[in-house]
Design an enzyme around this catalytic site. Sequence first.
Site, PDB file in Angstrom:
ATOM      1  N   HIS A 165       0.834  -1.221   0.000  1.00 41.13           N
ATOM      2  CA  HIS A 165       0.000   0.000   0.000  1.00 41.13           C
ATOM      3  C   HIS A 165       0.866   1.269   0.000  1.00 41.13           C
ATOM      4  CE1 HIS A 165      -3.424  -2.629   1.141  1.00 41.13           C
ATOM      5  NE2 HIS A 165      -2.477  -3.251   1.848  1.00 41.13           N
TER       6      HIS A 165
ATOM      7  N   SER B 108      13.156  21.620 -17.370  1.00 40.78           N
ATOM      8  CA  SER B 108      11.897  22.339 -17.531  1.00 40.78           C
ATOM      9  C   SER B 108      12.190  23.645 -18.243  1.00 40.78           C
ATOM     10  CB  SER B 108      11.294  22.604 -16.151  1.00 40.78           C
ATOM     11  OG  SER B 108      10.528  23.789 -16.167  1.00 40.78           O
TER      12      SER B 108
ATOM     13  N   LYS C  31      14.823  21.850 -12.327  1.00 37.84           N
ATOM     14  CA  LYS C  31      14.182  20.558 -12.560  1.00 37.84           C
ATOM     15  C   LYS C  31      15.023  19.539 -13.312  1.00 37.84           C
ATOM     16  CE  LYS C  31       9.749  20.372 -11.763  1.00 37.84           C
ATOM     17  NZ  LYS C  31       9.165  19.126 -11.845  1.00 37.84           N
TER      18      LYS C  31
ATOM     19  N   GLU D 261       8.148   8.320 -17.836  1.00 38.25           N
ATOM     20  CA  GLU D 261       6.741   8.647 -18.086  1.00 38.25           C
ATOM     21  C   GLU D 261       6.338   8.199 -19.494  1.00 38.25           C
ATOM     22  OE1 GLU D 261       6.551  12.853 -17.115  1.00 38.25           O
ATOM     23  OE2 GLU D 261       7.403  12.407 -15.149  1.00 38.25           O
TER      24      GLU D 261
END
Length: 463
Positions: free
Chosen positions: A162, A283, A289, A296
């Site tokens: 979890h 970014s 960043k 992704e």
Amino acid sequence: MAKNKNNQAIWSTRIKKKASTLFEKVGSSIDVDKRLYKEDILGSIVHVEMLFKQKIISFKIKNKIIYGLQKIEKEISKNNFEFDKKYEDIHMNIEKKLFQIIGDEAGYIHTARSRNDQVITDLKMWIKSATQEVNHNLDKIIKSTIKLAEKNVETIMPGFTHLKNAQPISLGHYFMAYVEIFKRDKKKFNNNIEILNECPLGAAALSGTSFNIDRHYTSNKLGFKNPTNNSIDTVSDRDFVLDFLFSISLCSMHISRIAEELIIWNSDGFNLIQLSDKVVTGSSIMPQKKNPDLLEYLRGKSGFAFGNLFSMLTILKGLPLSYFKDMQDDKTLVFKSYDTLINSLKVFNEILKNVSPNKERMFELADTGFITATDLADYLVKNHSMSFRKAYQKTAEIVNFAEKKRKKLKDLKIEELKKIEPKLTKEVLKIFNLKNSINSKKSYGGTSFENIKKMIMKYKRNK
Ligand code: ARG
């Protein structure tokens, strides 16, 4: 022999009018199925060899056809071949060209076969070699993952359920879990070949042929185990396409899960891993960043594979037996899913080579959340003859107490522990050591360092 003027469709004697441009555009699949040219030519060569062996065509015609086909293969592979949408697909484009090269005797090539059995023979052969390429890429991933596991047998991290700290584990064990997943994917792809391994050639349009062909010969020469058993089923069957698309979906889903996991581990909140600059992007506005874009990308690509699987299932749903044009799109789906998977496997392997654990942070996180509570319960069972349920309750009381005192289990004093369970002695304190916890999990498949080392050795030995 039917006339075969070179700029006309094969069926121009029967169908007098030229197909509308619109139909030519949508009906033609050459842009997609030209990828099958090698398989198509090999299938044709074996087919005419069989026709000759069975005395259906002469030695001279067989040789002429083979000569023409080999010439065509060279032209295509050297990019010297002009594909024409007018001739619909790869089969007709090759046949048309054969007429140009060897003349009217090309007309014998299509004796005792149809495009219906031809196209699936090609596609089955293509899927077989595509499967080898998938396996090859999976092997690379397995190798990279075993390397990572080997380096991290003794790297301690929190095991989650979890996404909450559950029990301490070795990062090496985690990586070996990935190895199991990709080994299973390989098995899945290979199992498909077992089922696919029947040769369709000779089923012809749908009912077989009146020529005395030898299907066992062609099947054998083309590397199949047997010829298919029923001509109608043969031309209708696209289960092998679904199996391939499903296996790709499964493998993509696995990559997607792992990608998501690594994205979480890479987040600033978890900060468990580092991705090298090679596999992150910046970014346009936030100068600090380093984003895990590639992960992704991998996570998203599974959607693409599932979509193609569902497209194929939907195309086949409700389709009566034998051949229908609906099925032509199978190749578009297969090629797209395959290309995407190969790309994902390559990207994923690159990521594996560019990921490193933040070992201190892993240990620090593993050392929170009362992660050794199960070890304490097990200890009570083993050393103070309690039932597991009783030990579980005692341990929960101890956890509650530690939480109230804002202490870790390992920082509790023996006197504090004794207040809750008087039978406890100082010896219990070793239970809260993360390494001890991990190494106590010696059950087959468990996370102990020894287990992992053995498994790594085993896989390195017999692959
Ligand atoms: N290009 C066709 C396909 O891929 C080949 C089979 C054509 N057969 C037919 N009867 N139209 O499905």
